[in-house]
Design an enzyme around this catalytic site. Structure first.
Site, PDB file in Angstrom:
ATOM      1  N   SER A 138      25.299  25.854  21.588  1.00 33.07           N
ATOM      2  CA  SER A 138      26.758  25.950  21.482  1.00 33.07           C
ATOM      3  C   SER A 138      27.468  24.620  21.655  1.00 33.07           C
ATOM      4  O   SER A 138      28.447  24.515  22.404  1.00 33.07           O
ATOM      5  CB  SER A 138      27.314  26.957  22.485  1.00 33.07           C
ATOM      6  OG  SER A 138      26.956  28.226  22.088  1.00 33.07           O
ATOM      7  N   SER A 140      29.298  23.612  19.506  1.00 25.98           N
ATOM      8  CA  SER A 140      30.632  23.891  18.949  1.00 25.98           C
ATOM      9  C   SER A 140      31.561  24.483  20.008  1.00 25.98           C
ATOM     10  O   SER A 140      32.725  24.078  20.111  1.00 25.98           O
ATOM     11  CB  SER A 140      30.534  24.802  17.731  1.00 25.98           C
ATOM     12  OG  SER A 140      29.793  25.958  18.028  1.00 25.98           O
ATOM     13  N   ASP A 184      29.784  32.542  23.004  1.00 27.22           N
ATOM     14  CA  ASP A 184      29.642  31.126  23.324  1.00 27.22           C
ATOM     15  C   ASP A 184      30.875  30.591  24.042  1.00 27.22           C
ATOM     16  O   ASP A 184      30.779  29.860  25.024  1.00 27.22           O
ATOM     17  CB  ASP A 184      29.389  30.312  22.051  1.00 27.22           C
ATOM     18  CG  ASP A 184      28.210  30.851  21.252  1.00 27.22           C
ATOM     19  OD1 ASP A 184      27.398  31.596  21.827  1.00 27.22           O
ATOM     20  OD2 ASP A 184      28.120  30.530  20.060  1.00 27.22           O
TER      21      ASP A 184
HETATM   22  C1  GLA Z   1      25.587  32.340  17.783  1.00 25.49           C
HETATM   23  C2  GLA Z   1      27.014  32.867  17.755  1.00 25.49           C
HETATM   24  C3  GLA Z   1      27.250  33.852  18.900  1.00 25.49           C
HETATM   25  C4  GLA Z   1      26.171  34.919  18.931  1.00 25.49           C
HETATM   26  C5  GLA Z   1      24.781  34.295  18.843  1.00 25.49           C
HETATM   27  C6  GLA Z   1      23.696  35.318  18.723  1.00 25.49           C
HETATM   28  O1  GLA Z   1      25.387  31.566  18.924  1.00 25.49           O
HETATM   29  O2  GLA Z   1      27.918  31.806  17.869  1.00 25.49           O
HETATM   30  O3  GLA Z   1      28.533  34.409  18.763  1.00 25.49           O
HETATM   31  O4  GLA Z   1      26.372  35.867  17.907  1.00 25.49           O
HETATM   32  O5  GLA Z   1      24.665  33.420  17.751  1.00 25.49           O
HETATM   33  O6  GLA Z   1      23.594  36.058  19.891  1.00 25.49           O
END
Ligand code: GLA
Length: 394
Positions: A138, A140, A184
């Protein structure tokens, strides 16, 4: 150089003066609960010690300028132009700014849309990060959280962390065009040292669940496979569509309204692929609840089998793993990991392994050797621990 210093230096290069402040927000790792968030289900992520820093200063005019260590390029536009730029109509395809800058501009756009009466002068923003990009950690959400926190303060908006998480998700969905859930942003905004965040993605209610990794002499190892993924395209969107189809065939608003007792009925109502997608979500929701109970009642050594079952479900039913992730999980388990699974959206990114503190070197070496033997790119392996959410650093 630390990412904090890098952000400050970038800001000074851009403007010739010091920023009004520097704000940061963490990346996250997901302990368990994958692809359940956009199905209004349960997740159990935690914020990690890697952070993104935003050095920000107010301007005398109404322009927004953004620069970052990701690309040697400055994006410059009037704040009012953002309303024409976003929301992106065809899922990101007609966005004409670089993707990394859309996260930043999208936050400014979503905040102004939420509070149209607020006074929002122009800003200069410089971003630097030590969250690995494309690893499923994450990066982002860390950008979104740092910029949202900075603008919330500098524009005196007074928004709470859950609202800022929703702003982050809106930026990601509508400005960047990635159809992700809320996990996230919530994990980053609500991070706490030593605890994971149990989140109900339907109500956005959260509970801190102590992980007790350190007290139990355990480590959570991240094995970044270096296989990159992009959520705005391809498989993620397809999985989401399968889940929506499954809910429709079951006659419910979202898969949250079903549980594992509905599986026999689901098997009769849908094709095999859709059924397996649904089975992953329904069993994964149950595994999150079981993990929270096991952590609370027995401690972290009791969650290993749940992590392993989660990985098998993603590999076989949801089909979002890749050979590198499977090898990382299998090798860690073969070398004594208590549990291991891929984490994040899948199709690349990272796996996690819960291991004894003393086994960090032996498991890391075994995984690196297995990757070399298989002819895979060398993985990036490091430990993470639960860390605090956004903060003002300077
Ligand atoms: C990505 C997305 C989240 C979630 C995961 C899977 O990280 O940003 O929102 O859906 O995949 O759990």
């Amino acid at each position: 150089m630390t990412a904090l210093t890098a952000a400050r230096d970038l800001f000074t290069d851009l403007t010739g003066s010091a920023p009004d402040g520097i704000w940061s927000a963490p990346g996250r790792v997901n302990l368990i609960g994958e692809h359940t968030d956009y199905n209004e289900g349960f997740v159990l992520p935690f914020a990690i010690q890697h952070r993104t820093y935003a050095a920000v200063g107010l301007r005398a005019d109404d322009r927004i300028r953004v620069t970052s260590s990701f690309a040697h390029l400055t994006v410059d536009c009037a704040l009012a132009d953002l309303d024409r730029m976003f929301p992106v109509e065809s899922q990101g395809a007609d966005r004409d700014v670089p993707e990394w800058s859309a996260y930043v501009l999208g936050i400014a756009w979503a905040l102004r849309a939420l509070r149209p009466d607020a006074v929002t002068p122009g800003v200069d923003i410089a971003i630097a990060s030590d969250v690995p990009v494309g690893a499923g950690l994450s990066s982002s959400a860390a950008i979104e959280g740092s910029v949202a926190s900075a603008l919330n303060d500098l524009w005196s908006l007074g928004l709470d962390p859950v609202t800022l998480a929703q702003v982050g998700r809106r930026a990601e969905n509508e400005a960047v065009g990635a159809p992700t859930g809320i996990m996230d942003q919530m994990a980053s905004m609500l991070g706490r040292p030593d605890a994971a965040t149990f989140l109900d993605c339907r109500t956005l209610e959260t509970r801190s669940v102590p992980t007790r990794f350190t007290a139990e002499h355990l480590e959570l190892l991240v094995i970044d496979t270096q296989v990159t993924h992009a959520h705005s395209t391809g498989g993620y969107r397809e999985r989401r569509a399968s889940c929506e189809l499954g809910a429709e065939l079951l006659g419910i608003r979202s898969l949250r309204d079903a549980d594992t007792s509905d599986l026999p009925r689901a098997a009769e109502l849908m094709d095999d692929v859709t059924f397996r997608r649904v089975r992953h979500i329904l069993t994964e929701n149950q595994r999150v609840l079981d993990t929270v109970a096991a952590l609370t009642e027995q401690g972290p050594r009791a969650i290993g089998d749940l992590l392993v079952a989660s990985h098998a479900s993603m590999r076989d039913d949801f089909e979002i793993s890749v050979p590198e992730l499977d090898l990382a999980v299998e090798t860690a388990l073969a070398h004594g990991a208590i549990g291991a699974r891929m984490t994040g959206g899948g199709f690349g990114g990272a796996a996690i392994a819960l291991i004894e503190h003393d086994a960090v070197a032996s498991v890391s070496d075994a995984v690196a050797q297995a990757f070399a033997d298989a002819g895979f790119t060398a993985p990036n392996i490091f430990t993470v621990h639960p860390s605090e959410g956004p903060r003002r650093d300077a």
